[in-house]
Design a protein around this motif. Sequence first.
Motif, PDB file in Angstrom:
ATOM      1  N   LEU A 160     -11.189  82.705  31.110  1.00 17.95           N
ATOM      2  CA  LEU A 160      -9.912  83.407  31.204  1.00 17.95           C
ATOM      3  C   LEU A 160      -8.949  82.940  30.112  1.00 17.95           C
ATOM      4  N   ILE A 161      -8.983  81.662  29.793  1.00 11.23           N
ATOM      5  CA  ILE A 161      -8.171  81.173  28.672  1.00 11.23           C
ATOM      6  C   ILE A 161      -8.631  81.832  27.377  1.00 11.23           C
ATOM      7  N   ALA A 162      -9.945  81.940  27.204  1.00 12.81           N
ATOM      8  CA  ALA A 162     -10.472  82.563  25.988  1.00 12.81           C
ATOM      9  C   ALA A 162     -10.046  84.021  25.870  1.00 12.81           C
ATOM     10  N   LEU A 163     -10.032  84.741  26.990  1.00 20.01           N
ATOM     11  CA  LEU A 163      -9.581  86.134  26.967  1.00 20.01           C
ATOM     12  C   LEU A 163      -8.114  86.212  26.561  1.00 20.01           C
ATOM     13  N   CYS A 164      -7.284  85.366  27.135  1.00 20.41           N
ATOM     14  CA  CYS A 164      -5.864  85.371  26.783  1.00 20.41           C
ATOM     15  C   CYS A 164      -5.652  85.068  25.307  1.00 20.41           C
ATOM     16  N   ASP A 165      -6.390  84.113  24.786  1.00 20.63           N
ATOM     17  CA  ASP A 165      -6.238  83.725  23.385  1.00 20.63           C
ATOM     18  C   ASP A 165      -6.663  84.843  22.435  1.00 20.63           C
ATOM     19  N   ALA A 166      -7.651  85.656  22.843  1.00 23.75           N
ATOM     20  CA  ALA A 166      -8.188  86.698  21.963  1.00 23.75           C
ATOM     21  C   ALA A 166      -7.452  88.031  22.092  1.00 23.75           C
ATOM     22  N   TRP A 167      -6.649  88.187  23.127  1.00 22.70           N
ATOM     23  CA  TRP A 167      -5.997  89.475  23.406  1.00 22.70           C
ATOM     24  C   TRP A 167      -5.004  89.839  22.306  1.00 22.70           C
ATOM     25  N   ASP A 168      -5.025  91.115  21.871  1.00 29.00           N
ATOM     26  CA  ASP A 168      -4.030  91.578  20.911  1.00 29.00           C
ATOM     27  C   ASP A 168      -3.717  93.054  21.150  1.00 29.00           C
ATOM     28  N   GLU A 169      -2.825  93.594  20.344  1.00 26.86           N
ATOM     29  CA  GLU A 169      -2.292  94.937  20.583  1.00 26.86           C
ATOM     30  C   GLU A 169      -3.299  96.051  20.345  1.00 26.86           C
ATOM     31  N   ARG A 170      -4.416  95.769  19.711  1.00 29.57           N
ATOM     32  CA  ARG A 170      -5.439  96.807  19.531  1.00 29.57           C
ATOM     33  C   ARG A 170      -6.128  97.153  20.841  1.00 29.57           C
ATOM     34  N   MET A 171      -5.997  96.306  21.835  1.00 29.64           N
ATOM     35  CA  MET A 171      -6.870  96.338  23.008  1.00 29.64           C
ATOM     36  C   MET A 171      -6.183  96.930  24.236  1.00 29.64           C
TER      37      MET A 171
ATOM     38  N   ILE B 179     -15.588  89.720  23.569  1.00 33.54           N
ATOM     39  CA  ILE B 179     -15.789  88.421  22.936  1.00 33.54           C
ATOM     40  C   ILE B 179     -16.950  87.741  23.651  1.00 33.54           C
ATOM     41  N   VAL B 180     -17.548  86.767  22.995  1.00 33.97           N
ATOM     42  CA  VAL B 180     -18.761  86.129  23.509  1.00 33.97           C
ATOM     43  C   VAL B 180     -18.429  84.735  24.032  1.00 33.97           C
ATOM     44  N   HIS B 181     -18.841  84.480  25.281  1.00 31.41           N
ATOM     45  CA  HIS B 181     -18.670  83.150  25.862  1.00 31.41           C
ATOM     46  C   HIS B 181     -19.677  82.194  25.236  1.00 31.41           C
ATOM     47  N   PRO B 182     -19.222  81.041  24.721  1.00 31.28           N
ATOM     48  CA  PRO B 182     -20.133  80.144  24.026  1.00 31.28           C
ATOM     49  C   PRO B 182     -20.900  79.187  24.927  1.00 31.28           C
ATOM     50  N   GLY B 183     -20.524  79.108  26.201  1.00 33.19           N
ATOM     51  CA  GLY B 183     -21.150  78.148  27.100  1.00 33.19           C
ATOM     52  C   GLY B 183     -22.267  78.751  27.924  1.00 33.19           C
ATOM     53  N   GLY B 184     -22.623  78.051  29.000  1.00 27.45           N
ATOM     54  CA  GLY B 184     -23.655  78.532  29.898  1.00 27.45           C
ATOM     55  C   GLY B 184     -23.099  79.537  30.894  1.00 27.45           C
ATOM     56  N   TRP B 185     -24.003  80.361  31.431  1.00 27.65           N
ATOM     57  CA  TRP B 185     -23.599  81.412  32.368  1.00 27.65           C
ATOM     58  C   TRP B 185     -24.772  81.733  33.269  1.00 27.65           C
ATOM     59  N   CYS B 186     -24.494  81.925  34.570  1.00 29.13           N
ATOM     60  CA  CYS B 186     -25.545  82.269  35.529  1.00 29.13           C
ATOM     61  C   CYS B 186     -25.017  83.300  36.510  1.00 29.13           C
ATOM     62  N   ASP B 187     -25.788  84.333  36.729  1.00 33.15           N
ATOM     63  CA  ASP B 187     -25.500  85.366  37.723  1.00 33.15           C
ATOM     64  C   ASP B 187     -25.975  84.868  39.086  1.00 33.15           C
ATOM     65  N   VAL B 188     -25.030  84.536  39.977  1.00 34.61           N
ATOM     66  CA  VAL B 188     -25.390  84.020  41.296  1.00 34.61           C
ATOM     67  C   VAL B 188     -25.357  85.193  42.293  1.00 34.61           C
ATOM     68  N   GLY B 189     -26.264  86.124  42.093  1.00 32.66           N
ATOM     69  CA  GLY B 189     -26.294  87.313  42.915  1.00 32.66           C
ATOM     70  C   GLY B 189     -27.370  87.309  43.976  1.00 32.66           C
ATOM     71  N   ARG B 190     -28.313  86.360  43.872  1.00 32.25           N
ATOM     72  CA  ARG B 190     -29.433  86.301  44.798  1.00 32.25           C
ATOM     73  C   ARG B 190     -29.643  84.846  45.226  1.00 32.25           C
ATOM     74  N   PRO B 191     -30.244  84.619  46.386  1.00 30.80           N
ATOM     75  CA  PRO B 191     -30.446  83.233  46.826  1.00 30.80           C
ATOM     76  C   PRO B 191     -31.214  82.380  45.827  1.00 30.80           C
ATOM     77  N   ASP B 192     -32.213  82.966  45.149  1.00 32.72           N
ATOM     78  CA  ASP B 192     -33.014  82.176  44.215  1.00 32.72           C
ATOM     79  C   ASP B 192     -32.242  81.767  42.971  1.00 32.72           C
ATOM     80  N   ALA B 193     -31.057  82.356  42.753  1.00 30.98           N
ATOM     81  CA  ALA B 193     -30.245  81.985  41.592  1.00 30.98           C
ATOM     82  C   ALA B 193     -29.427  80.728  41.838  1.00 30.98           C
ATOM     83  N   ILE B 194     -29.249  80.331  43.095  1.00 30.97           N
ATOM     84  CA  ILE B 194     -28.411  79.161  43.388  1.00 30.97           C
ATOM     85  C   ILE B 194     -28.959  77.892  42.739  1.00 30.97           C
ATOM     86  N   PRO B 195     -30.257  77.555  42.885  1.00 30.18           N
ATOM     87  CA  PRO B 195     -30.731  76.350  42.201  1.00 30.18           C
ATOM     88  C   PRO B 195     -30.653  76.459  40.684  1.00 30.18           C
ATOM     89  N   LEU B 196     -30.796  77.658  40.122  1.00 29.46           N
ATOM     90  CA  LEU B 196     -30.666  77.835  38.690  1.00 29.46           C
ATOM     91  C   LEU B 196     -29.222  77.529  38.256  1.00 29.46           C
TER      92      LEU B 196
END
Length: 218
Positions: free
Chosen positions: A109-120, A194-211
Amino acid sequence: MIFAAGLGTRMRPLTDNRPKPLIEVAGRTLLDRALDAGRGAGASRIVVNSHYLGDQIGAHLAGQDVAISDESDLLLDTGGGLRKALPLLGEGPVMTLNPDVIWTGPNPLIALCDAWDERMDALLMLVPVQRATARLGGGDFDMDEAGRIARRGDYVFAGAHMIRPERLAGISDQVFSLNRIWDVLISEGRAFGIVHPGGWCDVGRPDAIPLAEDLLNG
């Protein structure tokens, strides 16, 4: 705006008796992690919508400086839910966050705020599909050198975005997805990513929790 009203069908049986945002990953609920991101970004107001087992969401948030947008009568989807919550959110632009993801690295969310401009009129946080842990299927968007997005490409919508809320007025339906707004803004050249540079996981299913927990522990 944190979207916590969904039915959590992909997460069954864990959601048979509790809403998905109250499922824990590494000892902390998905909703609390989303609240941390909002507070960490300095959000002036935080709103959580509720529908499925909404009394549990309300009890969890009791005593916190968080407003609840009640959708118990009708589940409004992301666009309709955001539009209903606008009186609680105040003037935009507005940030939205899906709680059923785990992030590492910078606060998105900080990254979105930093990148936001009047074109968007909309700015979406994306991750390359090859770094989208637990993602099923391909990407959602392509992105040009200026950051404008188009449908079908190698980037996945990561569940966080900013939007000028006045654009929601263009949809007459009560129930609608933010995807409908994005398609309009894409056609106008007003939707960016914009592209998030860190890790990301979709926790949409039970098997995603350990991931997700492995990602946090990594």
